[in-house]
Write a protein that holds these residues in place. Structure first.
Motif, PDB file in Angstrom:
ATOM      1  N   HIS A 205       0.909  -0.995  -0.044  1.00 43.62           N
ATOM      2  CA  HIS A 205       0.046   0.054  -0.111  1.00 43.62           C
ATOM      3  C   HIS A 205       0.988   1.204   0.111  1.00 43.62           C
ATOM      4  O   HIS A 205       1.935   1.438   0.495  1.00 43.62           O
ATOM      5  N   ILE A 209       0.549   6.488  -6.823  1.00 41.45           N
ATOM      6  CA  ILE A 209       1.184   5.400  -7.679  1.00 41.45           C
ATOM      7  C   ILE A 209       1.914   6.205  -8.670  1.00 41.45           C
ATOM      8  O   ILE A 209       1.941   5.705  -9.952  1.00 41.45           O
ATOM      9  N   GLU A 218      -6.011  -0.145 -13.103  1.00 39.09           N
ATOM     10  CA  GLU A 218      -6.793   0.188 -11.837  1.00 39.09           C
ATOM     11  C   GLU A 218      -8.356  -0.096 -11.890  1.00 39.09           C
ATOM     12  O   GLU A 218      -9.041   0.062 -12.883  1.00 39.09           O
ATOM     13  N   SER A 221     -12.555   1.841  -7.012  1.00 39.96           N
ATOM     14  CA  SER A 221     -12.067   2.118  -5.494  1.00 39.96           C
ATOM     15  C   SER A 221     -12.943   1.460  -4.652  1.00 39.96           C
ATOM     16  O   SER A 221     -14.218   1.007  -4.833  1.00 39.96           O
ATOM     17  N   VAL A 252      -4.341  -2.238  -9.178  1.00 36.75           N
ATOM     18  CA  VAL A 252      -4.213  -0.914  -8.318  1.00 36.75           C
ATOM     19  C   VAL A 252      -5.779  -0.776  -7.762  1.00 36.75           C
ATOM     20  O   VAL A 252      -6.828  -0.607  -8.770  1.00 36.75           O
ATOM     21  N   LYS A 254      -7.867   2.064  -5.089  1.00 35.70           N
ATOM     22  CA  LYS A 254      -7.657   3.226  -4.078  1.00 35.70           C
ATOM     23  C   LYS A 254      -8.638   2.807  -3.309  1.00 35.70           C
ATOM     24  O   LYS A 254      -9.977   2.327  -3.141  1.00 35.70           O
ATOM     25  N   TYR A 259      -3.550   3.873  -1.800  1.00 35.00           N
ATOM     26  CA  TYR A 259      -3.645   2.797  -3.063  1.00 35.00           C
ATOM     27  C   TYR A 259      -3.233   1.405  -2.424  1.00 35.00           C
ATOM     28  O   TYR A 259      -1.993   1.069  -2.027  1.00 35.00           O
TER      29      TYR A 259
END
Length: 636
Positions: A205, A209, A218, A221, A252, A254, A259
């Motif tokens: 974490h 990024i 990504e 989230s 990835v 969030k 992240y």
């Protein structure tokens, strides 16, 4: 007789005897200490030891006190934390969220030796004890399947990545041997845990990024997943596509101002590496401290079993194996397996029976196709579903040869296959020799397989073959046993309340049970555990790969009704079964004819078929008796 010195240190007294001033690594685990290659703690500790590192074990510490966590001092490089062989919540609670009465991985099978959400509790207690003086690295099944934002059935909400809730520095996902060797070497070279950012098989974490200079995707989230079910479904789909060592990119996600970064999966172990892992000097027993406590019951299930491989390309929707062991088969050599069988025969309590040689699925011995070796697994296609891929290699000869050699050992009376047979793979093998020898030598009275359901629309959501495939397998099984002159039964495991199973599907399954001639004594309800496609469908009501809505039986009454239909002859189930049949207009299933499930009046309800009656049925229509073994994800 086992000796303390055959095990790794568990207290200061052991350290003094071994002249160890400071351990390199300390493993904190939710299981009792069992030094056997079926236990993750044993494998990781022995792998580290083989690399020259000293390792200590803190098993099932008292989480309400700092004392146990500080009992071995501060390690030189890191604490390694896991919940044990099973997710602690699954270990503690049934699908109905009722506390289980025992824990097979604890002394005398007693419950209460580990906390709920063990990884989070242990890691936070270590942080309380040692602040930021030493890295905390989490791993094992609980961490691996909770590495992203995930649906938590027990709290009925989306939870954050376990990496953040545990306050750990790093998460190791998957099986971990290669990753722990690379990580331990980097730490021993003096590299800070914060500077290890691109190691395969790890999750870290970060606040930003911007410095992430390698290919990544990504996903929605944590906040988006928690607010919109469609976003959670999308997140799972994107994560799923990246779980291959060759094709997979970093992922990835969030979480607030942080992240979560999952680096690409670790490469599968080679045959030589698998052989090495299973050749390490395991004591193959629980630690002597448990002798006076009644022992550790879990050892009985695996002490005379042999792991031949890892991974599974079966693709069942309700199984999270893709996110942990992966779809690529990693196998041991024939020699390694035979050597372990020979070692087992030297055990003082060995009676001549090898309980199993297999893995997640017994009859998957090699990679699904040659393409997987160089190009990785197909991202958007399965190997067996909806039908076998044209590139699928269907061959049981190597596995059969291993079974033959092990059963020919002079000290071995019989070798059982209990891992579970993937019947939709077996039935497509044009060479029937394995099927024939399986029936002749490797089962005793009954074979357990897992069609799970027989409604094609439900099977489609399960990622399982249609009913016709099971019936073809069943007929072949009957034919082979008749030829052998054996009266052996087929025990189909069945699941109720899976996403896609409406009441009509449950009635269809009940009619199937009726035609078998024997009511299952136990019924497995679908259990929404982290990391599976079925769990995503359960929570969202969406198939993440098609975007289509899926019916989900969620209410307590829905689940009870579907379970009651599978056990329709039990008097206590009569009201629920009758209500369901009347609601769906299935009056033809209420009455006195052989095709009816129940009688009009519950006082005249048919009794459950006896064992004597059921044994007179054709083996293709018999279910038999058996408990479902959910350990180590073994299901066919």
């Amino acid at each position: 007789m086992k000796k303390r010195e055959d095990f790794l240190p568990i207290n200061k007294e052991d350290l003094v005897k071994r002249k160890i001033e400071q351990l390199d690594f300390i493993i904190v685990t939710g299981d009792a200490y069992v030094d056997h290659p079926s236990f993750g703690t044993a494998i990781i500790s022995r792998v580290l030891e083989s690399q020259g590192f000293s390792v200590g074990i803190i098993a099932q510490p008292n989480w309400n006190d700092k004392k146990d966590f500080m009992s071995l001092g501060k390690p030189k490089y890191a604490f390694l934390v896991n919940s044990g062989n099973i997710d602690s919540m699954v270990n503690h609670y049934s699908v109905n969220k009722i506390r289980r009465k025992n824990d097979l991985y604890s002394p005398n099978g007693e419950r209460g030796h580990r906390p709920d959400r063990a990884v989070i509790v242990y890691s936070n207690k270590l942080r309380e004890c040692f602040k930021s003086e030493v890295p905390i690295i989490i791993g094992g099944i609980e961490s691996s399947l909770r590495r992203f934002a995930h649906y938590d059935y027990w709290s009925n909400k989306i939870r954050r990545s376990i990496l953040l809730d545990s306050k750990a520095d790093m998460l190791l996902y998957g099986m971990g041997e290669k990753t722990i060797i690379e990580l331990s070497n980097l730490l021993s070279y003096g590299k800070s845990i914060k500077d290890i950012t691109d190691l395969r098989g790890t999750v870290i974490h970060r606040n930003s990024i911007e410095s992430l200079d390698y290919s990544h995707v990504e996903v929605p989230s944590y906040e988006e997943c928690a607010e919109q079910k469609s976003k959670y479904a999308e997140s799972f789909k994107l994560e799923y596509y990246e779980q291959d060592a060759i094709k997979g990119r970093a992922v990835v996600q969030k979480h607030g101002d942080r992240y979560i970064i999952q680096n690409p999966p670790q490469f599968p172990l080679t045959v030589e590496e698998m052989d090495f892992v299973y050749s390490l000097p395991y004591a193959r027993d629980y630690h002597p401290i448990y002798d006076s406590m009644g022992g550790i019951p879990a050892i009985k299930e695996i002490n005379f079993s042999i792991t031949s491989h890892r991974g599974c390309f079966g693709g069942c929707s309700f199984c999270a194996l893709t996110f942990h062991q992966g779809r690529v088969i990693q196998k041991r050599s024939e020699k390694s397996i035979i050597n372990e069988a020979d070692l087992i025969t030297t055990a003082k309590d060995f009676k001549g029976y090898i309980h199993d040689i297999g893995g997640p699925t017994a009859n998957f011995r090699n990679v699904a196709c040659r393409k997987q070796v160089t190009e990785g697994v197909c991202t958007k296609r399965q190997c067996l579903f909806p039908k076998p891929c044209k590139n699928l290699i269907i061959d049981h000869s190597e596995y059969l040869n291993i079974l033959r050699k092990v059963r020919s050992h002079p000290k071995i009376k019989k070798v059982f296959v209990r891992s579970g047979i993937r019947y939709d793979y077996l039935i497509h093998d044009k060479n029937t020799k394995f099927f024939e020898e399986l029936c002749e030598h490797h089962i005793s009275g009954q074979l357990k397989v897992a069609p799970e359901h027989i409604s094609d629309k439900v099977l489609c959501h399960m990622g399982k073959p249609g009913r016709a495939v099971y019936e073809r397998f069943r007929d072949k099984y009957v034919k082979i046993n008749k030829k052998l002159g054996k009266k052996q039964f087929l025990v189909p495991y069945l699941m109720s309340s899976h996403p896609g199973s409406d009441i009509n599907s449950a009635i269809e399954l009940a009619e199937f049970v009726r035609d078998m001639g024997h009511i299952p004594e136990q019924v497995q309800d679908f259990y929404p555990t982290p990391g599976s496609l079925s769990t995503v469908m359960y929570y969202t009501g969406i198939d993440p790969f098609t975007g289509k809505k899926v019916f989900v039986p969620k209410t307590e009454k829905d689940k009870k009704t579907q379970r009651a239909l599978l056990q329709y002859s039990l008097p206590q189930n009569h009201p629920l079964v009758k209500e369901a049949l009347l609601k769906e207009g299935r009056y033809d299933l209420i009455g006195n004819t052989p095709k009816c499930l129940i009688r009009e009046n519950p006082s005249f309800q048919k009794k459950k078929p006896s064992k004597n009656n059921s044994s007179k049925k054709d083996s293709s229509k018999s279910v038999g008796k058996g408990n479902r073994n959910k350990k180590n994800f073994k299901r066919s």
